[in-house]
Design a protein around this motif. Structure first.
Motif, short mmCIF file in Angstrom:
data_model
loop_
_atom_site.label_atom_id
_atom_site.label_comp_id
_atom_site.label_asym_id
_atom_site.label_seq_id
_atom_site.Cartn_x
_atom_site.Cartn_y
_atom_site.Cartn_z
N LEU A 175 -18.61 -34.45 -4.72
CA LEU A 175 -18.26 -35.45 -3.73
C LEU A 175 -16.82 -35.88 -4.00
CD1 LEU A 175 -21.43 -37.74 -3.51
CD2 LEU A 175 -20.41 -36.45 -1.62
N VAL A 176 -15.91 -35.65 -3.02
CA VAL A 176 -14.51 -35.97 -3.25
C VAL A 176 -13.98 -36.80 -2.08
CG1 VAL A 176 -14.10 -33.88 -4.61
CG2 VAL A 176 -13.70 -33.85 -2.13
N ALA A 177 -12.82 -37.40 -2.29
CA ALA A 177 -12.19 -38.17 -1.23
C ALA A 177 -11.79 -37.23 -0.09
CB ALA A 177 -10.97 -38.89 -1.78
N PRO A 178 -11.93 -37.67 1.15
CA PRO A 178 -11.61 -36.78 2.28
C PRO A 178 -10.18 -36.24 2.23
CG PRO A 178 -12.79 -38.72 3.05
CD PRO A 178 -12.50 -38.95 1.61
N ARG A 179 -9.24 -37.01 1.67
CA ARG A 179 -7.85 -36.55 1.68
C ARG A 179 -7.63 -35.33 0.80
NH1 ARG A 179 -5.06 -38.32 -2.86
NH2 ARG A 179 -6.11 -40.00 -4.02
N VAL A 180 -8.54 -35.08 -0.15
CA VAL A 180 -8.37 -33.89 -1.00
C VAL A 180 -9.39 -32.81 -0.65
CG1 VAL A 180 -7.40 -35.21 -2.91
CG2 VAL A 180 -9.86 -34.78 -2.84
N ALA A 181 -10.30 -33.10 0.30
CA ALA A 181 -11.37 -32.13 0.59
C ALA A 181 -10.82 -30.85 1.19
CB ALA A 181 -12.39 -32.76 1.54
N GLY A 182 -9.66 -30.92 1.83
CA GLY A 182 -9.10 -29.72 2.45
C GLY A 182 -8.21 -28.90 1.53
N ARG A 183 -8.05 -29.34 0.31
CA ARG A 183 -7.21 -28.61 -0.65
C ARG A 183 -7.85 -27.26 -0.99
NH1 ARG A 183 -4.71 -32.62 -4.19
NH2 ARG A 183 -3.80 -34.18 -2.79
N SER A 184 -7.03 -26.38 -1.50
CA SER A 184 -7.57 -25.10 -1.94
C SER A 184 -8.03 -25.17 -3.39
CB SER A 184 -6.52 -24.00 -1.78
OG SER A 184 -5.38 -24.32 -2.57
N GLU A 185 -7.45 -26.07 -4.14
CA GLU A 185 -7.87 -26.22 -5.54
C GLU A 185 -7.58 -27.63 -6.02
OE1 GLU A 185 -5.66 -23.05 -7.33
OE2 GLU A 185 -4.01 -24.38 -7.87
N LEU A 186 -8.28 -28.00 -7.08
CA LEU A 186 -8.14 -29.35 -7.63
C LEU A 186 -8.59 -29.32 -9.09
CD1 LEU A 186 -7.23 -32.09 -6.42
CD2 LEU A 186 -9.65 -32.65 -6.10
N ALA A 187 -8.09 -30.30 -9.86
CA ALA A 187 -8.39 -30.32 -11.30
C ALA A 187 -9.57 -31.23 -11.60
CB ALA A 187 -7.17 -30.78 -12.07
N GLY A 198 -12.94 -38.01 -7.10
CA GLY A 198 -14.28 -37.49 -6.82
C GLY A 198 -14.98 -37.12 -8.11
N ARG A 199 -16.19 -36.59 -7.96
CA ARG A 199 -16.96 -36.21 -9.15
C ARG A 199 -17.80 -34.98 -8.87
NH1 ARG A 199 -22.31 -37.76 -8.53
NH2 ARG A 199 -22.65 -39.19 -6.80
N VAL A 200 -18.08 -34.25 -9.93
CA VAL A 200 -18.92 -33.06 -9.85
C VAL A 200 -20.37 -33.52 -9.72
CG1 VAL A 200 -19.67 -30.98 -11.04
CG2 VAL A 200 -17.30 -31.77 -11.27
N THR A 201 -21.08 -33.03 -8.72
CA THR A 201 -22.48 -33.43 -8.55
C THR A 201 -23.45 -32.35 -9.01
OG1 THR A 201 -22.53 -32.60 -6.28
CG2 THR A 201 -21.93 -34.92 -6.59
N SER A 202 -23.10 -31.10 -8.82
CA SER A 202 -23.94 -29.99 -9.29
C SER A 202 -23.03 -28.93 -9.89
CB SER A 202 -24.73 -29.36 -8.14
OG SER A 202 -25.73 -30.23 -7.70
N PRO A 221 -16.55 -25.17 -18.24
CA PRO A 221 -15.82 -25.88 -19.31
C PRO A 221 -15.93 -27.40 -19.17
CG PRO A 221 -14.29 -25.14 -17.63
CD PRO A 221 -15.65 -24.68 -17.19
N PHE A 222 -16.63 -27.87 -18.17
CA PHE A 222 -16.83 -29.31 -18.00
C PHE A 222 -18.27 -29.53 -17.56
CE2 PHE A 222 -14.70 -27.37 -14.39
CZ PHE A 222 -15.57 -27.62 -13.34
N GLU A 223 -18.62 -30.75 -17.23
CA GLU A 223 -20.03 -31.06 -16.95
C GLU A 223 -20.20 -31.79 -15.63
OE1 GLU A 223 -22.00 -32.96 -20.20
OE2 GLU A 223 -20.86 -31.81 -21.67
N GLU A 224 -21.44 -31.85 -15.19
CA GLU A 224 -21.73 -32.67 -14.02
C GLU A 224 -21.32 -34.11 -14.29
OE1 GLU A 224 -25.89 -31.98 -13.27
OE2 GLU A 224 -25.53 -30.02 -12.38
N CYS A 225 -20.88 -34.77 -13.27
CA CYS A 225 -20.38 -36.14 -13.31
C CYS A 225 -18.94 -36.25 -13.82
CB CYS A 225 -21.26 -37.08 -14.13
SG CYS A 225 -22.81 -37.43 -13.31
N ASN A 226 -18.34 -35.16 -14.28
CA ASN A 226 -16.91 -35.23 -14.64
C ASN A 226 -16.10 -35.47 -13.36
OD1 ASN A 226 -16.87 -32.89 -17.47
ND2 ASN A 226 -17.24 -35.06 -17.34
N LEU A 227 -14.93 -36.04 -13.56
CA LEU A 227 -14.14 -36.52 -12.41
C LEU A 227 -13.11 -35.50 -11.95
CD1 LEU A 227 -13.52 -40.21 -13.49
CD2 LEU A 227 -15.30 -39.33 -11.97
N PHE A 228 -12.88 -35.46 -10.65
CA PHE A 228 -11.73 -34.74 -10.10
C PHE A 228 -10.53 -35.69 -10.17
CE2 PHE A 228 -15.01 -32.06 -8.45
CZ PHE A 228 -14.40 -30.80 -8.33
#
Lengths: 955, 182
Positions: A909-921, A890-894, A875-882
């Motif tokens: 590629l996301v900020a390290p502080r959110v990399a450990g999350r289980s989900e993100l928007a 962060g942003r969608v790379t693939s 429902p979104f595209e590459e380069c869209n933002l987290f």
């Protein structure tokens, strides 16, 4: 009509008459006429409107030195009407009008002149409030001609040329210089002249030397003449840009000359007084060109306001053509020798001495109808239908200035002289302040000889004039203003005075603040007078202020001429025709074109790509990977080179194996990856990504030289073709074409082998980029088609599926493999990209090592993560933002909908502080948020059993 | 005086000439290797020579120490390459065999030089003066080896040796320029 009876030497073919359309009316012309000369012949005085105030304007210099001559011709904007030959049926209009040149509604702007002071932009836009209003207004009214977006651009081919000597200017000086150059050994001399015939300012004179030189030049095969061409720029190594000024599309010739003679003449300067811009107020040299070249009288009753002998000569020429002439010599000037004065008297020309112009007056048609002059005894009004101006000269040495030359002011001569010319550049003739006809010939010969002999002598000034030929201060203010210094920009004496009073009191500052000299003609007719005004206001000598440099192009050039015939380099694989035959849809990849996917009957793009993916997973697919960089490294230090270049260790790599290799820049950021194969103890074969192949090869070369390594590099990127045969049935298919043992033990995962395949020597690597049993096969370019066809022929019908880049991207994403440059950016370290496992920090050195140490101490700034979404389409595209707490993190790379897994998968590629999350928007292009679940890559075959394929694989 | 404006549209032939046998040689001992094999060596950097035995065999000296051997005819072509590679493999010469897959484009005809100068910035007088001239230049944006090979009647002729992946681009660019000729 202002057309005269046929004249000797005119540039017309009177047997051929036609019409063009100007502002709704038909204008007759003869073959050889320019649009400007035809309009003058037809008696059309107002042919243009000024840039700022939309004042009436007409032909002014007739030699390409002013913006009045710019027309819209057949949809092309800003064409030079005084240079282009008229074309039958052409549709011609003035530029910068609202409602046509006669009824221009823009003329109302002049009534607002008191509210449009110099520096208007700076004063107005300093506050934000009114910016939108003025921006919209100025955007609407700015510019001159209009680009017709629907028209097809013409992009004529460039031409390259080399010569021993280039002579710019086809006047009597240039002709003499060209002949002298060949006489002193120049094998090829190029003579460039804006005029369509040689002669320059001497055209029309009865001097036998001109005719003699013309004949000798015409008979000289070593001289190539570029008539109708303008030298618009002089660059390093004496490279000249020549534009064909006689063609609307203007072809570009790039000429490299051993030496250059600037016989470019001098540009006549106007007198500045009230209403000096009215139609039919023009330069005397322009009137002379109209007379001699096109047999056109500038008027029937002419007043010449002059400070130069040239003005007197023009008066004589006009009188001889039967035109009534009055000469008004400016006060504080004494132009011409006694003989010239006597000739005027004999011709019945009235000569007034010591006059001061007060104002020009317009008639009902808006053109000049009279001029008011202050004479010694009285103020008198002189009726006229043309007013000619000649205040002095500026040497046309702008090309020399572009190349680093300098001019110096002479108080004695009241003009600039060449002070320093670049090496191999010589000035001659009027450009060198040499005016007499005999002296110009001699000066041209001197310069031509010096250019041919490669002499680096400074210009010889012995022939120069010894008394002033220019008026010291031809500026005459009027209480009611409108004394135009710069016609391009509608700048008056008051504007310059105000600018200087506001503190913009150097020529460079004055130019930028007032825009003097920033119009299309770059100050050819205004810079000197502006400089005089500046020096007078400051009380400085003229020598303290320098002319500003006219930037290239010196005359306007179309963008199409600069571009030339479009030919961006495009690489094609050896298999290009095979792909075309199979219905490839192409995509760019670096400077290559690659099949994105293959059209299949009954399948749309998405389904066709999914079918290719499934074929690779279930059976076997074939992709052309010839675009990979392919570099051979040979020699005893080859391993050392690779250890320096890549983060991994290769010196301990066994022969017959491959290793994944990551390359960093000096800042420790990932810039490329590839595969390194060891063919022998001192022979390696390296692949690089498509876009970085050349850069990788260059970096290798740099290291070899810098470290004095004993190894040899061969870039085989173009010479070798490569395909990747991938899928559970790839081994079975390959075995039909070779006798080599392809078993899992004999040819294991990541091994490298060379064997005969389909009758040719092949280099084969067991790689697994797409996550299946696979073989990357490299063969010489010549053999690629045979290999491709042999593989297809050996497969059962439909058993081998060609797949494109789109399917490959999905396959590698399912496997969690990164693409450098897509899943990384210029600031991604190997640790952040999940490639830290490939780094061997215990090596003594590799490029980027020290930076990487520092980066590791600092900790990651971003992290590559995998995510998934239970959906059949993203429902979104590459380069869209987290988004986290409203902020981008962060942003969608693939991103892809996986046909194999039945869900959407991606990398980010996301900020390290959110990399450990289980989900993100993720926020889509429309602002909607979509929650994705973070997971671990690989998504497919996480244990790598399929690509290792130690045992037989089930489809 | 030669009027050059506007240029005359004269014919120029553009075609790819298959040259199936090519070999690159690189290193300081290439001249000695070639001499050992009885082949003449182009005496100057950036020059070329026809090889003996056939009019369609060339030895191109690319710069100083790099050479391209090329042959059209099958007869002896493979042998030439094999002889060189075998000699190198046996050692004793500081040189390498390099895989060359260059494609060869021929540009010839009265307007060949005009067409050539639309796509590359070379001093054509070099080719007029020296019949064995070779130039490593950027042509249509790609690096090529340009070999001057005029016809016996003096008609200009050039061989353009380029990376095989760029050959179609070079061919198309030359043809596109011909289309744009006024």
């Amino acid at each position: 009509m202002f057309r005269l009876a046929p004249r000797d030497g005119e540039w017309l073919d009177r047997g051929s008459e036609a019409y063009f359309r100007f502002e709704g009316r038909d204008v007759p012309f003869f073959a050889g006429d320019t649009y400007g000369s035809a309009l003058a012949a037809a008696g059309i005085a107002t042919t243009a409107r000024s840039f700022k105030y939309h004042r009436r304007r007409g032909l002014y210099s007739a030699l390409g030195h002013d913006a009045n001559a710019l027309f819209q011709i057949d949809g092309r904007p800003n064409q030079r009407s005084d240079a282009l030959l008229a074309r039958a049926g052409a549709v011609v209009a003035a530029v910068n009008t609202a409602g046509g040149v006669e009824a221009d509604r823009g003329a109302l702007i002049e009534k607002l002149a008191p509210f449009l002071p110099v520096g208007f932009y700076y004063k107005t836009f300093i506050g934000r409030r009114l910016f939108p209003l003025f921006e919209a207004l100025i955007r609407h009214y700015s510019g001159l001609g209009r680009v017709d977006a629907a028209s097809r651009p013409t992009q004529p081919p460039h031409r390259h040329r080399h010569c021993d000597v280039a002579v710019i200017g086809g006047g009597i000086t240039g002709l003499a210089a060209a002949l002298a150059a060949v006489e002193h050994g120049a094998g090829r001399v190029v003579l460039i002249d804006e005029g369509r015939r040689p002669g320059g300012s001497a055209t029309g004179t009865q001097d036998s030397r001109l005719a003699d030189l013309q004949q000798r030049v015409a008979a000289e095969p070593r001289i190539e003449a570029y008539h109708g061409h303008c030298a618009t720029g002089l660059y390093e190594d004496r490279r000249l840009a020549l534009v064909d000024a006689s063609r609307p599309e203007g072809g570009l010739t790039l000429l490299r000359a051993g030496a250059i003679v600037l016989a470019t003449g001098a540009i006549e300067q106007p007198v500045v007084f009230r209403n000096n811009d009215l139609p039919r107020v023009m330069l005397a040299s322009g009137a002379q060109a109209l007379l001699h070249r096109y047999a056109v009288a500038c008027g029937r009753r002419v007043v010449i306001l002059t400070a130069t002998p040239d003005g007197l000569t023009v008066a004589l020429d006009l009188a001889a053509a039967g035109i009534a002439v009055t000469v008004a010599c400016l006060a504080a000037s004494s132009p011409g020798e006694p003989g010239l004065r006597a000739a005027l008297v004999s011709a019945g020309v009235a000569v007034l001495e010591g006059v001061t112009p007060i104002e020009a007056l317009a008639g009902n048609d808006g053109a000049v109808a009279a001029v008011t002059l202050q004479t010694a005894s009285s103020v008198r009004r002189f009726a006229c239908d043309a007013l000619l101006l000649s205040a002095g000269f500026v040497p046309a040495l702008h090309l020399a200035l572009q190349a680093g030359g300098t001019l110096a002011w002479s108080d004695t001569l009241q003009q600039h002289l060449p002070a320093h010319l670049p090496a191999g550049v010589f000035a001659a003739g009027r450009a060198n302040a040499v005016y007499a006809m005999a002296d110009r010939v001699q000066d041209g010969q001197r310069a031509g000889r010096a250019a041919a002999l490669g002499a680096s002598v400074a210009s010889d000034d012995r022939l120069r004039i010894v008394s002033a030929r220019s008026h010291a201060f031809p500026l005459f203010p009027h209480p009611q203003g409108k004394e135009f210094v710069d016609l391009d920009e509608d700048l008056t004496l008051a504007d310059l005075r105000n600018a200087v009073q506001e503190g913009f009191d150097s020529s460079e500052l004055l130019k930028r603040y007032s825009t003097v000299g920033m119009g299309p003609s770059q100050g050819k007719l205004s810079n000197l007078n502006a400089l005089r005004q500046l020096a007078a206001l400051r009380g400085d000598p003229m020598s303290e202020h320098a002319l500003t440099t006219a930037r290239p192009p010196w005359q306007g050039v179309t963008l199409g001429a600069l571009a030339g015939v479009p030919s961006p380099p495009l690489r094609r694989s050896a298999l290009d025709a095979e792909h075309e035959r199979l219905g490839a849809e192409w995509m760019p990849a670096g400077n290559w074109r690659r099949p994105a996917w293959y059209c299949r009957t009954g399948l749309d793009r998405q389904l066709a790509i999914a079918a290719e993916v499934r074929a690779v997973r279930a059976a076997v697919g074939l992709i052309d990977v010839s675009t990979l960089g392919k570099i051979e490294v040979l020699g005893p230090d080859a391993a050392a080179l690779l250890d320096l270049l890549y983060v991994g260790r290769h010196s301990d790599q066994r022969v017959g194996t491959t290793r994944y290799a990551v390359m960093l820049d000096e800042a420790g950021m990932v810039i490329d990856d590839g595969v390194v194969a060891r063919r022998d103890l001192a022979a390696w074969y390296v692949t690089a990504t498509t876009g970085a192949a050349a850069a990788t090869y260059r970096e290798m070369q740099r290291l070899v030289v810098e470290r004095r390594l004993d190894c040899v590099l061969h870039n085989l990127t173009g010479a070798m073709a490569a395909v990747n045969l991938a899928g559970p049935r790839s081994r079975e298919l390959l075995a039909t074409l070779c006798g080599a043992d392809l078993g899992a033990d004999a040819f294991p995962y990541l091994a490298y082998r060379e064997f005969t395949l389909a009758g040719m020597e092949a280099r084969v690597m067991r790689v697994g980029f797409v996550g299946e049993l696979g073989y990357e096969i490299h063969v010489p370019w010549d053999g690629a088609v045979a290999l491709w066809r042999a593989l297809h022929a050996s497969a059962r019908p439909g058993g081998l599926t060609p797949f494109g880049v789109e399917a490959q991207r999905i396959l590698r994403l399912e496997k969690g493999h990164v693409i450098i440059g897509q899943d990384t950016d210029a600031l991604t370290s190997p640790d952040e990209a999940g490639l830290g496992w490939a780094v061997r920090m215990d090596k003594p050195f590799f490029t980027g090592q020290r930076s990487l140490e520092a980066l590791r101490r600092r900790g990651p700034r971003q992290q590559l993560v995998a995510f998934e979404l239970q959906a059949t389409q993203a429902p979104f595209e590459e380069c869209n933002l987290f988004i986290d707490a409203g902020e981008p993190v962060g942003r969608v790379t693939s991103l892809a909908a996986s046909p194999t897994l039945g869900k959407v998968i991606g990398l980010a590629l996301v900020a390290p502080r959110v990399a450990g999350r289980s989900e993100l928007a993720v926020r889509d292009d429309h602002g909607a948020l979509h929650t994705v679940r973070f997971t671990r890559a690989p998504f497919y075959d996480p244990r790598g059993e399929r690509q290792r394929a130690a045992a037989a694989l089930a489809p | 005086m030669m009027p050059v404006s506007p240029p005359k549209p004269l014919p120029a032939g553009i075609a790819e000439a298959p040259v199936p046998y090519r070999l690159g040689l690189k290193g300081g001992d290439v001249p000695q290797l070639l001499a050992r094999l009885g082949l003449r060596v182009p005496p100057r950097p950036n020059s070329w020579l026809p090889l003996p035995g056939s009019a369609r065999r060339w030895c191109l000296r690319l710069g100083n120490g790099e050479f391209l051997l090329a042959q059209v005819d099958a007869a002896g072509g493979a042998d030439l390459i094999e002889t060189c590679t075998t000699a190198i493999a046996h050692g004793g010469f500081a040189c390498h065999a390099v895989l060359r897959q260059d494609r060869c484009i021929v540009l010839t005809g009265p307007a060949a030089t005009v067409r050539l100068l639309q796509v590359t910035d070379i001093d054509d007088r070099v080719f007029l003066r020296t019949p064995d001239a070779l130039a490593l230049v950027l042509l249509a944006g790609v690096g090529v080896a340009l070999q001057g090979e005029p016809d016996t009647d003096g008609t200009p002729g050039y061989r353009i040796w380029c990376d095989p992946t760029y050959a179609d681009h070079v061919l198309e660019t030359l043809a596109r320029h011909a289309d744009h000729e006024p």
